[in-house]
Design an enzyme around this catalytic site. Structure first.
Site, short mmCIF file in Angstrom:
data_model
loop_
_atom_site.label_atom_id
_atom_site.label_comp_id
_atom_site.label_asym_id
_atom_site.label_seq_id
_atom_site.Cartn_x
_atom_site.Cartn_y
_atom_site.Cartn_z
N TYR A 142 45.49 31.33 39.64
CA TYR A 142 44.18 31.59 40.20
C TYR A 142 44.16 30.31 41.27
O TYR A 142 43.61 30.01 41.13
CB TYR A 142 43.74 31.18 38.99
CG TYR A 142 43.00 32.24 38.00
CD1 TYR A 142 42.33 32.83 37.98
CD2 TYR A 142 43.81 32.56 36.44
CE1 TYR A 142 41.73 34.61 37.03
CE2 TYR A 142 43.42 33.00 35.48
CZ TYR A 142 42.52 34.64 36.06
OH TYR A 142 42.13 35.32 35.39
N GLU A 192 48.26 39.99 44.53
CA GLU A 192 48.04 39.82 43.13
C GLU A 192 49.17 40.90 42.35
O GLU A 192 50.12 40.68 41.95
CB GLU A 192 47.02 40.20 41.98
CG GLU A 192 46.00 39.31 43.09
CD GLU A 192 44.78 38.95 41.42
OE1 GLU A 192 43.55 38.24 41.63
OE2 GLU A 192 44.66 40.24 41.30
N ARG A 199 33.77 45.02 29.48
CA ARG A 199 32.99 42.60 29.02
C ARG A 199 31.75 43.05 28.03
O ARG A 199 31.91 42.27 27.61
CB ARG A 199 32.54 42.09 30.08
CG ARG A 199 34.55 41.88 30.74
CD ARG A 199 33.61 41.36 32.24
NE ARG A 199 35.18 40.68 32.77
CZ ARG A 199 34.95 40.17 34.14
NH1 ARG A 199 34.12 40.75 34.51
NH2 ARG A 199 35.86 39.21 33.95
N ARG A 203 36.74 47.18 38.95
CA ARG A 203 35.70 46.01 38.67
C ARG A 203 34.08 46.53 38.25
O ARG A 203 32.78 46.03 37.65
CB ARG A 203 35.46 45.46 40.43
CG ARG A 203 36.21 44.71 40.90
CD ARG A 203 36.90 43.37 40.14
NE ARG A 203 35.60 42.63 40.40
CZ ARG A 203 35.74 41.14 40.56
NH1 ARG A 203 36.35 40.58 39.73
NH2 ARG A 203 34.78 40.57 40.84
N HIS A 251 41.35 40.96 33.63
CA HIS A 251 41.01 40.10 34.84
C HIS A 251 41.20 41.55 35.68
O HIS A 251 41.76 42.11 35.97
CB HIS A 251 42.15 39.27 35.49
CG HIS A 251 42.76 39.02 36.85
ND1 HIS A 251 41.17 37.93 37.68
CD2 HIS A 251 43.26 40.09 37.80
CE1 HIS A 251 41.94 38.49 38.81
NE2 HIS A 251 43.01 39.69 38.86
N LYS A 262 43.51 40.67 29.13
CA LYS A 262 43.42 38.38 28.56
C LYS A 262 43.94 38.21 27.38
O LYS A 262 43.95 39.49 26.40
CB LYS A 262 42.63 37.78 29.01
CG LYS A 262 41.94 38.23 30.56
CD LYS A 262 41.07 37.16 30.67
CE LYS A 262 40.49 37.19 33.03
NZ LYS A 262 39.12 36.73 32.65
N ASN A 286 36.75 37.11 28.04
CA ASN A 286 36.11 38.57 28.65
C ASN A 286 37.05 39.38 28.88
O ASN A 286 36.26 40.29 29.61
CB ASN A 286 35.31 37.57 30.02
CG ASN A 286 36.24 37.20 31.34
OD1 ASN A 286 37.69 37.03 30.87
ND2 ASN A 286 35.54 37.09 32.15
N THR A 303 31.82 38.93 35.06
CA THR A 303 32.54 37.78 34.77
C THR A 303 31.28 37.93 33.18
O THR A 303 32.86 37.24 32.64
CB THR A 303 32.29 36.65 35.57
OG1 THR A 303 33.08 37.06 36.64
CG2 THR A 303 33.22 35.32 35.14
P1 ADP Z 1 35.82 37.43 37.58
O1 ADP Z 1 37.18 37.60 36.47
O2 ADP Z 1 35.27 38.11 36.95
O3 ADP Z 1 36.43 38.08 38.99
P2 ADP Z 1 35.92 34.86 38.76
O4 ADP Z 1 37.09 34.94 39.56
O5 ADP Z 1 35.06 33.86 39.13
O6 ADP Z 1 35.70 35.95 37.76
O7 ADP Z 1 36.49 33.22 37.17
C1 ADP Z 1 38.01 33.96 36.47
C2 ADP Z 1 37.42 33.82 34.80
O8 ADP Z 1 37.42 32.29 35.07
C3 ADP Z 1 36.73 34.60 34.87
O9 ADP Z 1 37.01 35.24 34.31
C4 ADP Z 1 36.47 33.69 33.53
O10 ADP Z 1 37.53 34.08 32.59
C5 ADP Z 1 36.67 32.58 34.24
N1 ADP Z 1 35.45 31.53 34.29
C6 ADP Z 1 34.26 31.72 35.01
N2 ADP Z 1 33.44 31.03 35.54
C7 ADP Z 1 33.77 30.23 34.60
C8 ADP Z 1 32.67 29.44 33.20
N3 ADP Z 1 31.63 28.23 34.44
N4 ADP Z 1 33.01 28.95 32.85
C9 ADP Z 1 33.94 29.19 31.90
N5 ADP Z 1 35.15 30.14 32.33
C10 ADP Z 1 34.83 30.69 33.48
#
Ligand code: ADP
Length: 162
Positions: free
Chosen positions: A50, A140, A106, A89, A129, A10, A126, A95
């Site tokens: 997304y 994807e 992370r 993962r 992705h 990212k 973080n 996350t």
């Molecule tokens: P992951 O990337 O771990 O698979 P998700 O797909 O649920 O997690 O979420 C996508 C991205 O959205 C996360 O990596 C993070 O950057 C952001 N995100 C998720 N939840 C929140 C939140 N409550 N507040 C701010 N950013 C968030």
């Protein structure tokens, strides 16, 4: 058992100069880079990537996430290996950096919490992705890479680790 998965470094990972160290984590585990490129995405492309976040995390998270993901280029990687989706993962960690385990990307390179990001009105930065499951990985990879941008070759790991 051999899978491909999509990883995005990212904008925070790119701007912090962590691309090399993060890619090394995956290479050290024996995962093969079969595609890589830098891309500056726009909001429209971000919504395609997304597409389910609003339903899973809420519209607010989608909006802050799109803002964050368009602030600078990302590095898109396609990684290949045994159970690559699950293994990547595991290396990436949870996350929320605050609760991501030490030893994960992370957990080692960030520490912020959901509460802090929410209070700032920002996305959780973080670094990474990574596709959530094999079906999502297929979709994807097709969104981010053309067939010509993906490569097949033999690594030393295939001789000595697999
Ligand atoms: P992951 O990337 O771990 O698979 P998700 O797909 O649920 O997690 O979420 C996508 C991205 O959205 C996360 O990596 C993070 O950057 C952001 N995100 C998720 N939840 C929140 C939140 N409550 N507040 C701010 N950013 C968030």
């Amino acid at each position: 058992m051999i899978e491909r998965t999509l990883v995005l470094l990212k904008p925070d990972a790119v701007k912090r100069g962590l691309m090399g160290r993060v890619i090394s984590r995956f290479e050290d585990a024996g995962l093969k880079v079969v595609g890589s490129k830098m891309v500056l995405i726009n909001e429209e492309f971000g919504k395609k990537h997304y597409y389910d976040i609003a339903a899973r995390r809420g519209e607010k998270v989608l909006q802050v996430l799109l803002k964050f993901m368009t602030t600078g280029p990302v590095m898109a990687l396609c990684l290949e290996g045994v159970n690559a989706v699950e293994n990547v993962r595991k290396l990436v960690g949870g996350t929320e950096p605050k609760s991501a385990l030490p030893g994960t990307i992370r957990g080692d390179f960030s520490h912020i919490s959901f509460a802090y990001a929410d209070a700032q009105g920002k996305a959780i930065e973080n670094l990474i992705h990574a596709s959530g499951n094999p079906e999502e990985a297929k979709q994807e990879i097709a969104l981010w890479f053309t067939a010509e941008e993906l490569h097949s070759y033999k690594t030393a790991h295939e001789t000595h680790v697999f």
